[in-house]
Design an enzyme around this catalytic site. Structure first.
Site, short mmCIF file in Angstrom:
data_model
loop_
_atom_site.label_atom_id
_atom_site.label_comp_id
_atom_site.label_asym_id
_atom_site.label_seq_id
_atom_site.Cartn_x
_atom_site.Cartn_y
_atom_site.Cartn_z
N ASN A 1 -21.84 -3.06 163.49
CA ASN A 1 -22.68 -1.99 163.25
C ASN A 1 -21.81 -0.65 163.41
O ASN A 1 -21.40 -0.22 164.34
CB ASN A 1 -23.86 -1.94 164.24
CG ASN A 1 -24.80 -0.74 164.19
OD1 ASN A 1 -24.63 0.18 163.32
ND2 ASN A 1 -25.73 -0.75 164.86
N ARG B 1 -24.79 -4.36 159.53
CA ARG B 1 -25.89 -3.45 159.37
C ARG B 1 -25.95 -2.50 158.26
O ARG B 1 -24.93 -1.76 158.39
CB ARG B 1 -26.55 -2.80 160.77
CG ARG B 1 -27.36 -1.73 160.38
CD ARG B 1 -27.74 -0.94 162.04
NE ARG B 1 -28.81 -0.06 161.82
CZ ARG B 1 -28.78 1.05 162.17
NH1 ARG B 1 -27.86 1.56 162.96
NH2 ARG B 1 -29.84 1.82 161.83
N HIS C 1 -35.65 1.24 160.57
CA HIS C 1 -35.63 0.18 161.67
C HIS C 1 -36.45 -1.11 161.19
O HIS C 1 -37.16 -1.55 162.12
CB HIS C 1 -36.87 0.89 162.63
CG HIS C 1 -35.99 2.10 163.28
ND1 HIS C 1 -36.81 3.09 163.70
CD2 HIS C 1 -34.84 2.21 164.10
CE1 HIS C 1 -35.99 4.01 164.30
NE2 HIS C 1 -34.80 3.63 164.38
N GLY D 1 -33.91 7.26 167.88
CA GLY D 1 -34.66 7.40 166.50
C GLY D 1 -36.01 6.79 166.67
O GLY D 1 -35.96 5.75 167.59
N ARG E 1 -34.18 14.68 166.23
CA ARG E 1 -34.79 14.92 165.00
C ARG E 1 -36.36 15.32 165.20
O ARG E 1 -37.25 14.90 166.20
CB ARG E 1 -34.94 13.55 164.14
CG ARG E 1 -33.60 13.28 163.55
CD ARG E 1 -33.55 11.84 162.95
NE ARG E 1 -32.67 11.01 163.81
CZ ARG E 1 -32.67 9.64 163.51
NH1 ARG E 1 -33.47 8.89 162.69
NH2 ARG E 1 -32.06 8.77 164.29
N GLY F 1 -35.48 1.65 173.31
CA GLY F 1 -35.29 2.27 174.93
C GLY F 1 -36.32 2.91 175.55
O GLY F 1 -36.73 2.60 176.67
N GLU G 1 -32.06 -6.08 167.56
CA GLU G 1 -31.66 -6.02 166.08
C GLU G 1 -30.48 -6.95 165.77
O GLU G 1 -30.17 -7.36 164.76
CB GLU G 1 -31.43 -4.66 165.59
CG GLU G 1 -32.80 -3.86 165.68
CD GLU G 1 -32.57 -2.33 165.81
OE1 GLU G 1 -32.33 -1.86 166.73
OE2 GLU G 1 -32.95 -1.64 164.84
#
Ligand code: ADP
Length: 401
Positions: A9, A86, A175, A207, A236, A325, A380
């Protein structure tokens, strides 16, 4: 060659590796940071040891150093059997994971216009691994692929048709590996099959995105053309009125400055003026820091509004699922969000909400709640490892295709 599976990743200045055995059990992970800058550093998780890197190491140098470190520690005995990468944006080209060949690389490059910060570094990782392990099958797993099932009413913006036709302006969603994993895990916990399970999946990390999954399939999601749309996130903004660009330009802020602000200086960080870290925000709020309390309030309210909105995309709801998280760890966020959802009949049991892992297999709702509410750890890396293994094995069965 050994029978391990390596998951790669690549971020803009970082690199995460995860190594799985052939039973898909994680053996080790590694992290390299500050790549292409002075002070590049890397660590292996198995023994929490640091790995020396050249000054200003790039992705390829860090990958080579970490793979050698895995071998030195006996974690890998040869080249891995498969490598999974990824990749953030697969556009409309990739509806599922894909074995990497020249055509795949060209298509990922083509999607770079939609994800200029992400796809080029993902490609740097792919190219580096192809140079290091040219004979190992490599697989790209896309954040967007799971959402390619969205119907037009969910993926189209109400813009002139040519914006979509000529420039691909539509909602793609991200995601996807995490939401797909939630669909499988929730079905398992509910004793159902994924194909008959409908959930709302809230992935809340740095995110954040939320997805309506109907009978195992993504039918609506909060992120859009890029991962900026939707929920409030760490840095964001999520949804804002697009007129903010024009208005701020009249105040002397250029479009690119506004874009940077919406991505890097907004969200929890912007509202609180302190941090993008939810744990720290909760501590600050407990000590009376009003902007931190407001940041949590806006975060939870926006999330609750989106949960309400997602019900419009579902014929039935088998569970609301929290992950990431924040979703996995913040009882406060889950509780404050659920407080806005009483009209939907969603009620959390406070003790279960605080201690879900210990007694409840993830279930945190009261017996009276109209819908089950689950906390499920995301994974993931595991999804990417499984996909890499599956496609590499299929290649052995059918080497031409
Ligand atoms: P990423 O999207 O970078 O993978 P994570 O999924 O690790 O991020 O989520 C990071 C977020 O989770 C941070 O805001 C962090 O504060 C939050 N978090 C982690 N543990 C807790 C906790 N115990 N309570 C509240 N928030 C937490």
């Amino acid at each position: 060659m050994d029978d391990s599976i390596l998951v790669v990743n690549c971020g803009s200045s970082s690199l995460k590796l995860a190594l799985f055995d052939h039973d898909h059990q994680k053996i080790a992970s590694a992290l390299a940071e500050r790549l292409n800058q002075s002070g590049a550093l890397a660590r292996i998780s198995a023994d929490d040891s640091s790995v020396p890197l050249p000054a200003r190491a790039n992705h390829e140098q860090a990958l080579a150093a970490l793979i050698n470190a895995f071998k030195d520690r006996g974690l890998m005995t040869g080249e891995p059997a498969a490598i999974g990468h990824r990749v953030v944006h697969g556009g409309e080209t990739f509806r599922e994971a894909s074995l990497i060949d020249d055509e795949t690389i060209a298509a990922i490059e083509h999607c770079s216009a939609l994800a200029p910060l992400h796809n080029p570094v993902n490609l740097a990782g792919i190219r580096a691994m192809k140079a290091l392990c040219p004979d190992v099958p490599q697989v790209a797993v896309f954040d967007t692929a799971y959402h390619q099932t969205l119907p037009p009413r969910a993926f189209r913006y109400a813009l002139p048709e040519h914006c979509y036709r000529d420039w691909g302006v539509r909602r793609y969603g991200f995601h996807g590996t995490s939401h797909a994993f939630m669909a499988q895990q929730a079905a398992r916990l509910l004793g159902k099959t994924p194909a008959t399970t409908s959930i709302i999946s809230a992935h809340l990390g740095n995110g954040c995105s939320i997805t309506a999954i109907r009978d195992g399939i993504s039918v609506d999601t909060s992120m859009g053309l890029t991962p900026l749309e939707g929920l409030v996130m760490g840095t964001r903004s999520g949804d804002v009125d697009p007129s903010v660009f024009d208005y701020l330009s009249s105040r002397g802020v250029s479009a690119s400055e506004t874009h940077k602000m919406l991505n890097n200086d907004s969200g929890l960080l912007g509202l609180s003026g302190q941090t993008n870290d939810m744990r720290t925000l909760c501590d600050l709020a407990d000590h009376g820091h009003e902007p931190s309390r407001l940041a949590i309030d806006v975060f939870c309210f926006r999330l609750a509004r989106y949960i309400g909105a997602m019900t419009a995309s579902l014929g039935q709801l088998d569970a609301l699922v929290f992950t990431g998280g924040i979703g996995e760890n913040s009882a406060r966020v889950r509780q404050e969000t659920a407080r806005h959802l009483r009209l939907l009949g969603i009620e959390l049991e406070p003790d279960l909400n605080r201690n879900h892992g210990r007694w409840s297999d993830g279930r945190i709702n009261t017996a009276d709640s109209r819908y089950p509410v689950l906390v499920i750890p995301t994974n993931e890396e595991l999804v990417i490892a499984r996909e890499a293994d599956r496609l590499a094995a299929a290649r052995h069965v059918n080497p031409d295709g």
